[in-house]
Motif scaffolding. Structure first.
Motif, mmCIF file in Angstrom:
data_model
loop_
_atom_site.group_PDB
_atom_site.id
_atom_site.type_symbol
_atom_site.label_atom_id
_atom_site.label_comp_id
_atom_site.label_asym_id
_atom_site.label_seq_id
_atom_site.Cartn_x
_atom_site.Cartn_y
_atom_site.Cartn_z
ATOM 1 N N GLY A 1 13.527 25.771 29.134
ATOM 2 C CA GLY A 1 13.086 27.144 29.346
ATOM 3 C C GLY A 1 12.110 27.606 28.284
ATOM 4 N N GLY A 2 11.697 28.862 28.420
ATOM 5 C CA GLY A 2 10.680 29.406 27.530
ATOM 6 C C GLY A 2 11.094 29.445 26.078
ATOM 7 N N ILE A 3 12.338 29.851 25.800
ATOM 8 C CA ILE A 3 12.781 29.935 24.412
ATOM 9 C C ILE A 3 13.002 28.544 23.832
ATOM 10 C CG2 ILE A 3 14.566 30.847 22.863
ATOM 11 C CD1 ILE A 3 14.958 33.136 24.823
ATOM 12 N N GLY A 4 13.468 27.614 24.665
ATOM 13 C CA GLY A 4 13.597 26.235 24.205
ATOM 14 C C GLY A 4 12.263 25.655 23.775
ATOM 15 N N ARG A 5 11.213 25.921 24.564
ATOM 16 C CA ARG A 5 9.863 25.455 24.205
ATOM 17 C C ARG A 5 9.377 26.148 22.941
ATOM 18 N NH1 ARG A 5 9.304 25.852 29.816
ATOM 19 N NH2 ARG A 5 8.289 27.897 29.625
ATOM 20 N N LEU A 6 9.694 27.440 22.821
ATOM 21 C CA LEU A 6 9.260 28.190 21.648
ATOM 22 C C LEU A 6 9.856 27.608 20.367
ATOM 23 C CD1 LEU A 6 8.966 32.015 21.301
ATOM 24 C CD2 LEU A 6 10.336 30.779 19.639
ATOM 25 N N THR A 7 11.134 27.247 20.402
ATOM 26 C CA THR A 7 11.760 26.683 19.201
ATOM 27 C C THR A 7 11.072 25.384 18.791
ATOM 28 O OG1 THR A 7 13.446 25.539 20.539
ATOM 29 C CG2 THR A 7 14.009 27.715 19.694
ATOM 30 N N ARG A 8 10.705 24.575 19.767
ATOM 31 C CA ARG A 8 10.020 23.310 19.439
ATOM 32 C C ARG A 8 8.605 23.582 18.925
ATOM 33 N NH1 ARG A 8 12.701 22.000 24.166
ATOM 34 N NH2 ARG A 8 10.841 22.083 25.469
ATOM 35 N N ASP A 9 7.938 24.587 19.501
ATOM 36 C CA ASP A 9 6.594 24.932 19.030
ATOM 37 C C ASP A 9 6.634 25.388 17.574
ATOM 38 O OD1 ASP A 9 5.379 24.313 21.425
ATOM 39 O OD2 ASP A 9 5.417 26.369 22.196
ATOM 40 N N ILE A 10 7.662 26.166 17.220
ATOM 41 C CA ILE A 10 7.798 26.603 15.829
ATOM 42 C C ILE A 10 7.976 25.386 14.926
ATOM 43 C CG2 ILE A 10 9.294 27.823 14.202
ATOM 44 C CD1 ILE A 10 9.804 29.887 16.424
ATOM 45 N N CYS A 11 8.810 24.453 15.343
ATOM 46 C CA CYS A 11 9.014 23.232 14.554
ATOM 47 C C CYS A 11 7.709 22.461 14.383
ATOM 48 C CB CYS A 11 10.054 22.334 15.221
ATOM 49 S SG CYS A 11 11.736 22.969 15.149
ATOM 50 N N ASP A 12 6.891 22.439 15.428
ATOM 51 C CA ASP A 12 5.639 21.677 15.384
ATOM 52 C C ASP A 12 4.631 22.265 14.394
ATOM 53 O OD1 ASP A 12 6.611 19.918 17.253
ATOM 54 O OD2 ASP A 12 5.623 20.890 18.954
ATOM 55 N N THR A 13 4.771 23.551 14.069
ATOM 56 C CA THR A 13 3.824 24.170 13.129
ATOM 57 C C THR A 13 4.224 23.954 11.672
ATOM 58 O OG1 THR A 13 4.989 26.313 13.108
ATOM 59 C CG2 THR A 13 3.290 25.990 14.795
ATOM 60 N N LEU A 14 5.427 23.441 11.448
ATOM 61 C CA LEU A 14 5.917 23.271 10.079
ATOM 62 C C LEU A 14 5.529 21.910 9.530
ATOM 63 C CD1 LEU A 14 9.517 24.731 10.555
ATOM 64 C CD2 LEU A 14 7.497 25.905 9.632
ATOM 65 N N PRO A 15 4.967 21.835 8.339
ATOM 66 C CA PRO A 15 4.611 20.547 7.738
ATOM 67 C C PRO A 15 5.859 19.687 7.509
ATOM 68 C CG PRO A 15 3.601 22.378 6.544
ATOM 69 C CD PRO A 15 4.594 22.978 7.471
ATOM 70 N N VAL A 16 5.837 18.448 7.984
ATOM 71 C CA VAL A 16 7.008 17.572 7.844
ATOM 72 C C VAL A 16 7.268 17.232 6.378
ATOM 73 C CG1 VAL A 16 6.786 16.586 10.147
ATOM 74 C CG2 VAL A 16 5.531 15.544 8.240
ATOM 75 N N SER A 17 6.269 17.426 5.528
ATOM 76 C CA SER A 17 6.451 17.159 4.106
ATOM 77 C C SER A 17 7.206 18.294 3.409
ATOM 78 C CB SER A 17 5.093 16.952 3.424
ATOM 79 O OG SER A 17 4.281 18.108 3.572
ATOM 80 N N GLU A 18 7.302 19.455 4.094
ATOM 81 C CA GLU A 18 7.938 20.618 3.479
ATOM 82 C C GLU A 18 9.249 21.012 4.145
ATOM 83 O OE1 GLU A 18 5.304 23.949 3.029
ATOM 84 O OE2 GLU A 18 3.546 22.663 2.785
ATOM 85 N N TYR A 19 9.379 20.720 5.442
ATOM 86 C CA TYR A 19 10.543 21.185 6.196
ATOM 87 C C TYR A 19 11.192 20.057 6.991
ATOM 88 C CZ TYR A 19 9.495 26.113 5.320
ATOM 89 O OH TYR A 19 9.276 27.332 4.728
ATOM 90 N N LYS A 20 12.496 20.085 6.998
ATOM 91 C CA LYS A 20 13.286 19.304 7.942
ATOM 92 C C LYS A 20 13.834 20.321 8.935
ATOM 93 C CE LYS A 20 15.626 15.884 6.316
ATOM 94 N NZ LYS A 20 16.689 15.062 5.657
ATOM 95 N N ALA A 21 13.276 20.318 10.139
ATOM 96 C CA ALA A 21 13.532 21.401 11.101
ATOM 97 C C ALA A 21 14.445 20.924 12.223
ATOM 98 C CB ALA A 21 12.212 21.912 11.672
ATOM 99 N N PHE A 22 15.639 21.493 12.276
ATOM 100 C CA PHE A 22 16.623 21.168 13.303
ATOM 101 C C PHE A 22 16.681 22.277 14.351
ATOM 102 C CE2 PHE A 22 18.080 18.978 9.488
ATOM 103 C CZ PHE A 22 18.460 17.730 9.964
ATOM 104 N N ILE A 23 17.108 21.903 15.562
ATOM 105 C CA ILE A 23 17.393 22.871 16.615
ATOM 106 C C ILE A 23 18.801 22.600 17.124
ATOM 107 C CG2 ILE A 23 16.750 23.789 18.870
ATOM 108 C CD1 ILE A 23 13.910 22.783 18.379
ATOM 109 N N ALA A 24 19.653 23.617 17.082
ATOM 110 C CA ALA A 24 21.010 23.525 17.610
ATOM 111 C C ALA A 24 21.104 24.389 18.857
ATOM 112 C CB ALA A 24 22.018 23.988 16.562
#
Length: 396
Positions: free
Chosen positions: A13-36
């Motif tokens: 759904g829309g919010i599920g995609r939004l959470t992944r989009d937010i993760c995609d904007t975060l530098p992997v060198s700075e953040y370990k981004a989980f979704i529960a």
């Protein structure tokens, strides 16, 4: 390395995609981004965590029906979530919708209050500060400002046979207001204004609009033409059509349109399609995203006659494809438009819609203006604001 956990009802759904989009904007060198999340399939297997089970969700839904208990079920699943959170030790937790029969509010918020982990909470509707409903604009209910009681919308999602809106109102107020480090995000200024009038007014709030994929939603020189003769297409789109989304107004509009125009509605059920007049074409769903892009490009104008909404991305999608928007002065729906890209009318003004259609012109200038306006809602630009917010909160 900072650890972020977003919590949402489903991976789809829309919010599920939004959470992944937010993760995609975060530098992997700075953040370990989980979704529960409570339900759905694992999308990013390494960093996704599903904590609820189907049985928990079904029991929660039953509790909601018989005791207005949305947010009070899923005890086992939420305890599982809290155990996992203790294990990964997040630096910041980002909440999304808490309705959806997947989370236990007391269990989650006792943990959040005890640990004092910074919390960002994006509101996608009004459920968080009411005793029952997700929207109240259509019936002009203002009980949520002081105390919900005798809820007139028990028959609306989340449906309940009995009224426990007063209990729910004070339960939410008790647990939500126990947090010491909470920042609220709303996609629209309209919703921010409601938050500031609610029992959550003591917390800071900011507006971060929803964004879209501008590489997908674009102006196309070559697109699949819809075979409706030489008639101009008036496009409407909804995941679920009802009078709340303006279906009745589209049918009224169809009675006054000349043969120069045809209405195309996406998202209708087969039973509704059978009842449509001759100048309204119904489509159950688009086969893929490109077909939706083609529809936007085909359209002479996109109409969103919604009576309850937060910040609909369909308006932005239409503009990104070069199509102007007509919408009602409802919620945050007008906030994405400018004088050059759309028209804002009062709710129910079908005659006004008809007049706008007759006067509207779609040409290279309007297409360019719409595209330029939509560029301001590029999802990577918009969601990068969350990175800035996380940084400010963590470093405070």
């Amino acid at each position: 390395m900072k650890v972020l956990v977003q919590i949402t009802s489903a991976s789809t759904g829309g919010i599920g995609r939004l959470t992944r989009d937010i993760c995609d904007t975060l530098p992997v060198s700075e953040y370990k981004a989980f979704i529960a999340y409570g339900r759905g399939d694992l999308v990013r297997k390494k960093y996704d965590y599903k904590f609820d089970h189907k049985l928990d969700i079904y029991v929660h839904a039953i509790l909601s029906r018989i005791a207005d208990g949305t947010g009070l079920g899923s005890y086992v699943g939420t305890r599982r979530l809290v155990k996992w959170l203790r294990h990964i030790k997040p630096d910041i937790i980002h909440l999304h919708n808490l309705h959806g029969y997947y989370i236990n509010i007391p269990v989650l918020f006792k943990y959040l209050a005890k640990t004092n982990i910074p919390v960002v909470w994006t509101f996608h509707d009004c459920w968080n500060f009411t005793g029952h409903c997700t929207h109240f604009s259509l019936i002009q209910c203002h009980k949520w400002k002081d105390m919900c009681y005798h809820c007139p919308q028990l028959g609306k999602y989340p449906i309940s046979y009995f009224d426990y809106s007063t209990r729910n109102y004070f339960l939410k107020k008790k647990y939500y207001c126990s947090l010491r480090n909470l920042t609220i995000v709303t996609p629209s200024k309209w919703l921010q204004g409601l938050v500031e009038a609610s029992f959550l007014r003591k917390y800071p709030s900011i507006v971060i609009n929803n964004g879209i994929d501008l590489k997908l939603f674009r102006v196309k020189s070559n697109y699949s033409r819809i075979k409706v003769g030489n008639r101009k297409i008036i496009l409407g789109l909804a995941s679920t059509w009802s009078d709340r989304k303006g279906l009745g107004d589209f049918l009224k509009l169809s009675q006054s349109l000349s043969d120069e125009y045809v209405i195309v509605l996406v998202g209708l059920t087969k039973s509704l399609i059978k009842k449509l007049p001759g100048n309204v074409v119904g489509i159950t769903h688009t086969e893929n995203a490109e077909q939706l892009v083609d529809l936007y490009n085909n359209a002479f104008v996109f109409i969103n006659p919604t009576y309850e909404d937060n910040f609909p991305t369909t308006n932005i999608e239409a503009m990104a494809c070069g199509t102007s928007v007509i919408t009602y002065n409802t919620g945050g729906s007008p906030e994405s438009l400018t004088l050059e890209t759309g028209y804002v009318l009062e709710q129910g003004d079908v005659k006004g819609i008809l007049q706008v259609i007759r006067c509207h012109v779609k040409n290279e200038l309007t297409i360019k203006a719409c595209r330029e306006r939509a560029m301001q809602f590029d999802k990577f630009t918009v969601f990068s604001k969350y990175k800035e917010l996380y940084g400010r909160i963590i470093n405070t």
